[in-house]
Scaffold this active site. Structure first.
Site, PDB file in Angstrom:
ATOM      1  CE  LYS A 101      -1.791  -1.566   3.910  1.00 45.63           C
ATOM      2  NZ  LYS A 101      -3.205  -1.449   4.163  1.00 45.63           N
ATOM      3  CE  LYS A 153      -2.161   4.162   3.084  1.00 45.37           C
ATOM      4  NZ  LYS A 153      -3.480   3.530   2.877  1.00 45.37           N
ATOM      5  CB  THR A 175      -9.819  -1.011  -1.666  1.00 43.30           C
ATOM      6  OG1 THR A 175      -8.704  -0.169  -1.998  1.00 43.30           O
ATOM      7  CG2 THR A 175     -11.053  -0.139  -1.474  1.00 43.30           C
ATOM      8  CE  LYS A 183      -7.720  -3.831  -4.903  1.00 44.51           C
ATOM      9  NZ  LYS A 183      -6.771  -2.717  -5.090  1.00 44.51           N
TER      10      LYS A 183
HETATM   11  C1  IMK Z   1      -8.079   6.631   0.114  1.00 49.93           C
HETATM   12  C2  IMK Z   1      -8.200   6.286   1.582  1.00 49.93           C
HETATM   13  O1  IMK Z   1      -7.011   6.611   2.269  1.00 49.93           O
HETATM   14  C3  IMK Z   1      -8.498   4.785   1.720  1.00 49.93           C
HETATM   15  O2  IMK Z   1      -8.712   4.441   3.068  1.00 49.93           O
HETATM   16  C4  IMK Z   1      -9.727   4.415   0.895  1.00 49.93           C
HETATM   17  O3  IMK Z   1      -9.901   3.015   0.875  1.00 49.93           O
HETATM   18  C5  IMK Z   1      -9.592   4.915  -0.531  1.00 49.93           C
HETATM   19  O4  IMK Z   1      -9.308   6.303  -0.546  1.00 49.93           O
HETATM   20  C6  IMK Z   1     -10.860   4.683  -1.338  1.00 49.93           C
HETATM   21  O5  IMK Z   1     -11.978   5.187  -0.680  1.00 49.93           O
HETATM   22  C7  IMK Z   1      -6.097  10.651  -1.896  1.00 49.93           C
HETATM   23  C8  IMK Z   1      -6.847   9.775  -1.116  1.00 49.93           C
HETATM   24  C9  IMK Z   1      -7.728  10.230  -0.155  1.00 49.93           C
HETATM   25  C10 IMK Z   1      -7.884  11.595   0.044  1.00 49.93           C
HETATM   26  C11 IMK Z   1      -7.131  12.484  -0.748  1.00 49.93           C
HETATM   27  C12 IMK Z   1      -6.256  12.024  -1.695  1.00 49.93           C
HETATM   28  N1  IMK Z   1      -8.285   9.123   0.444  1.00 49.93           N
HETATM   29  C13 IMK Z   1      -7.756   8.055  -0.156  1.00 49.93           C
HETATM   30  N2  IMK Z   1      -6.868   8.430  -1.107  1.00 49.93           N
HETATM   31  C14 IMK Z   1      -5.446  12.969  -2.529  1.00 49.93           C
END
Ligand code: IMK
Length: 832
Positions: free
Chosen positions: A567, A573, A675, A679
């Site tokens: 990730k 994390k 996510t 997987k």
């Molecule tokens: C990500 C989250 O960090 C994950 O937890 C989540 O599974 C995923 O989105 C899908 O929902 C990038 C980001 C963000 C906020 C801002 C930016 N949240 C996530 N990626 C730039």
């Protein structure tokens, strides 16, 4: 529109009677040969992989576009409502395997290629990943549009066609090195340029208020520097259902007007060279995941996406309905993927009012009936704010509209809470104090009829915390939509051996109805089925071990437990917690305390934002620890550690089928959903995780006995912060003390003194936001239990099967049904 694309009379209707393309082996073979010999003009006896790959891609592409035209026709004939998924990121990965699978051609293509002496799987590996995203948020968009096509929902993706995607990562002396990802260098056979739908985008200039003959005021945005947005369409096939939706990606180009002043000064070449500035906008993806950097070019990209997409949709509306917008809100819906395209709220107001003569109230009704906002993070550093002065310089008219939206909104707040100044200030779209900022999340909430989080806990925390004021004002706007992943890519395509076993056992319906996997439950303890299950896992582990050997030079023993964390590298994390566990295992092996220790291969992968120093230090630490562990003869094959470089979608396709243990160890309350966890679960990995994001729901589905839980809850984390003293915890825990002593003694940086001081200072600080030390003991204990469980192969295999069997909820098919039933309300339409 450029005149060369203007519609001319079509003299012969035969032109549109394109003959249907064959779906048999012979037709594919013939088309392949024709592309290879004619279109690509290849004649040598010795063939280059690139031309072979391209020939097959074009052969498949024709069949996709054939269906895309029919799908478009069906949507337009049914006059159905449509939704638009607006996202700065679509992390598509490779297209070829997915295209063949969804066209129902996997077997036929494989056979046709054999006839030509080629290997289909090898050809698919020649494709460069489309890495137009950072991580979860971008990959989620890709899984969403896959599911929409499979469910036959009329949904179009809108994004940016970055010239350079996510950077390529290599590791030198343990450090991350970045190089540009010029993914379009060898051409992209999956896209189709659509210059006839080019849009014009304004930047800069100023506004003028004018009265027309009727005495009405109108606003004109003048003296702007305009650029063009040229669309490229990618086909998004549904699973064997004839539907092909589209993903429309915008490329920025200069207008041919160039810089008039330069022309008049006779500087022809300088004027032409100024094209560069315009073309910069879609040049590169910002490589920050869940953190913002406030760069002006990023705001330009956001407006570019929002304006081009909205103009495109309005143009299409006007072509069919003229300037009558009465039904517009009943027929259109925009889903904003985080705040990144949220400037679209004000831009739609501008287009309706300034370009289509609509009054404020009518325009606002349309906006607030069509916009829906998804939040993807609670981290304050990721909440977008733009300095008002920058905003006003770049988008003067849009800022005026935001001020007006805010004024009207604040008077609504004042009516509900008279005299509550503090509440007004905290809810305002404009943040005062110091330099004024536009709060994009507030604009998104005010402008939308729906606001959702991406997992149950996340949505609850949004309502109780971050957006509580808004929740009190508009409780009915708020809802949850737990994320998912598409089982077509993340099982059927990437794990063919498991697919075969599952399908021969319970039938094939799970490919479009993932809850069917429940039918595996009765087999969880069957010896015969377990044997087959283990054979599949073993083969997948061998495939990953080969990749590890090739990229890291380290040998993974496939009998060992494959313990995997891949990730983005981010402190929340907690890759660091995982490293502390690895050091603890190393320490135990070194002191001869190996009782109950299982053989482990620990794999890390992920990119650090280039400007995120701590994340880069963590990569360096992982590599240094790996180096010591892997080269210590006392350790042998009891423990191996690697950092796999350049983690991307196509790498995950090899990694997740091979995992035994899935590491989901974020500080509770910080990971919105996750996510990757889904997987892994689908492919039979067991999770070790905290009660964070979607882990909570994964554990609910799998059952406590099939999940290794540890760590503080979100509540406990917040309580523990008060008086948090990591040094005291370290002093009391003998194992932890030894781990910290090794780190502080420079055991992993013998020739690089002080290299890890920043990391040590961070996790031993009273203010460590991620509370790594607070969770150490419970993590180590859970890891120990996981190790013991793995040694009982029958028990472990049953756990593995049960994880797959209970993963049905985490299909994006379920997620998209929920978005559709509760937000979009679209009818399904199937092409003829
Ligand atoms: C990500 C989250 O960090 C994950 O937890 C989540 O599974 C995923 O989105 C899908 O929902 C990038 C980001 C963000 C906020 C801002 C930016 N949240 C996530 N990626 C730039």
């Amino acid at each position: 529109m450029s005149p060369r694309y203007a519609c001319t009379v079509n003299p012969n209707p035969e032109l549109n009677n394109t003959p249907e393309l064959g779906m048999d082996e012979k037709s594919l073979e013939q088309d392949f040969k024709s592309y290879y010999g004619n279109h690509l003009a290849q004649d040598k006896g010795c063939a280059s992989g690139h031309y072979l790959y391209t020939s097959l891609a074009l052969t498949l592409r024709d069949r996709l576009f054939e269906r895309m035209k029919k799908t478009k026709m069906a949507y337009s004939e049914s006059k159905c409502k449509q939704a638009y998924y607006m996202s700065m990121e679509f992390l598509m990965g490779r297209a070829m395997g997915n295209a063949a699978l969804n066209l129902g051609l996997s077997e036929t293509v494989t056979k046709a290629m054999v006839e030509l002496g080629l290997d289909f799987e090898e050809l698919t590996e020649l494709e460069h990943d489309a890495g137009l995203g950072n991580g979860g948020l971008g990959r989620l968009a890709a899984c969403f549009i896959d599911s929409c096509a499979t469910l036959q929902l009329p949904v179009t993706g809108y994004g940016i066609r970055y010239e350079y995607g996510m950077f390529q990562q290599s590791i030198e002396n343990g450090n991350q090195m970045e190089s540009p990802d010029h993914w379009l260098r060898d051409g992209n056979p999956w896209e189709l340029e659509r210059p006839e739908y080019t849009q014009r985008i304004k930047f800069g200039g100023h506004t003028e208020f004018r009265k027309n003959v009727a005495g009405n005021m109108s606003v004109h945005w003048v003296d702007s520097n305009d650029i063009l947005a040229v669309p490229y369409d990618l086909p998004i096939p549904g699973y064997q259902n004839g539907t092909v939706n589209k993903l429309r990606l915008w490329k920025s180009e200069a207008t041919d007007e160039f810089n008039l002043e330069d022309f008049n000064a006779g500087s022809y070449t300088e004027a032409v060279a100024s094209k560069n500035a315009a073309e910069n906008i879609s040049m590169v993806l910002y490589p920050n995941d869940a953190s913002e950097n406030g760069k002006e070019l990023r705001l330009r990209q956001q407006y570019f996406l929002a304006s081009a997409s909205l103009q495109d949709i309005l143009n299409h509306w006007i072509t069919n309905n003229g300037e009558n917008f009465d039904d517009f809100a009943e027929k259109n819906c925009f889903q904003l993927n985080d705040t990144h395209p949220t400037v679209g709220v004000a831009e739609l107001m501008r287009l309706l009012m300034d370009e289509h003569n609509m009054g404020w109230d009518k325009a606002w009704t349309i906006v607030t009936k069509t916009m829906a906002y998804t939040n993807h993070t609670l981290l304050p550093e990721a909440l977008e704010r733009w300095p008002v002065h920058m905003f006003g310089r770049l988008l003067p008219r849009v800022l005026e509209i935001i001020y007006e939206i805010n004024a009207r909104f604040l008077s609504e707040v004042a009516r509900k809470w008279p005299g509550d100044k503090a509440r007004l200030a905290s809810m305002s779209i404009i943040e005062e104090g110091g330099q004024q900022q536009v709060r994009m999340a507030h604009l998104a909430i005010v402008g939308s009829f729906s606001v959702n989080g991406v997992a149950a806990l996340h949505s609850e925390l949004l309502q109780k915390g971050l957006f509580n004021n808004f929740y009190q004002l508009w409780p009915n706007k708020f809802n949850n939509k737990t994320n998912g992943v598409t089982q077509r890519r993340w099982m059927a395509w990437c794990n063919p051996a498991l697919t075969e076993l599952v399908s021969e056992t319970i039938g094939e319906q799970w490919v479009t109805d993932l809850d069917q996997l429940k039918k595996l439950t009765p087999f969880a303890n069957s010896t015969a089925f377990q044997r087959k299950w283990n054979d599949v896992k073993k083969a997948n582990k061998t495939r990953l071990a080969d990749l590890v050997k090739q990229s890291c030079g380290v040998t993974f023993d496939t009998d060992a437990m494959f313990d995997i964390q891949v990730k983005r590298i981010h402190e929340y994390k907690r890759q660091l917690l995982n490293v502390l566990h690895v050091i603890h295992l190393y320490d135990r092996i070194k002191r001869g305390d190996t009782k109950g220790i299982v053989k482990r291969c620990v794999l890390f992968g992920g990119k650090a934002a280039p400007g995120y120093a701590m994340a880069k230090d963590i990569i360096k630490l992982i590599n240094n620890v790996a180096n010591v562990v892997n080269n210590d003869p006392d350790v042998g094959d009891r423990l191996k550690v690697v950092f796999l470089p350049n983690y991307q979608v196509s790498a995950m396709e090899v990694i997740c089928p091979a995992a035994d243990l899935s590491e989901q160890v974020s500080t509770a309350g910080k990971e919105a959903s996750g996510t990757g966890n889904m997987k892994f679960m689908m492919n039979g990995a067991v999770t070790i995780g905290t009660l964070d994001g979607a882990n909570i729901e994964i554990r609910e589905e799998a059952g406590d006995e099939n999940f290794f839980l540890f760590g503080l809850t979100e509540d406990e984390v917040e309580k523990e912060r008060v008086g948090y003293n990591p040094r005291a915890i370290i002093a009391k825990d003998r194992d932890l003390k030894r781990v910290v002593d090794l780190l502080e003694g420079g055991h992993f940086n013998q020739f690089e003194p002080n290299r890890f001081d920043n990391i040590i200072n961070a996790f031993t600080s009273h203010n460590d936001p991620w509370m790594t030390i607070a969770d150490f003991r419970s993590y180590i204990d859970a890891q120990h239990l996981a190790g013991l469980a793995y040694q009982d192969q029958e028990r472990w295999t049953a756990m593995s099967i049960m994880n797959t069997a209970t993963s049905g909820k985490f299909s994006t098919d379920r997620t998209m049904e929920e978005y559709n039933n509760e937000i979009w309300k679209l009818e399904k339409v199937s092409p003829k």
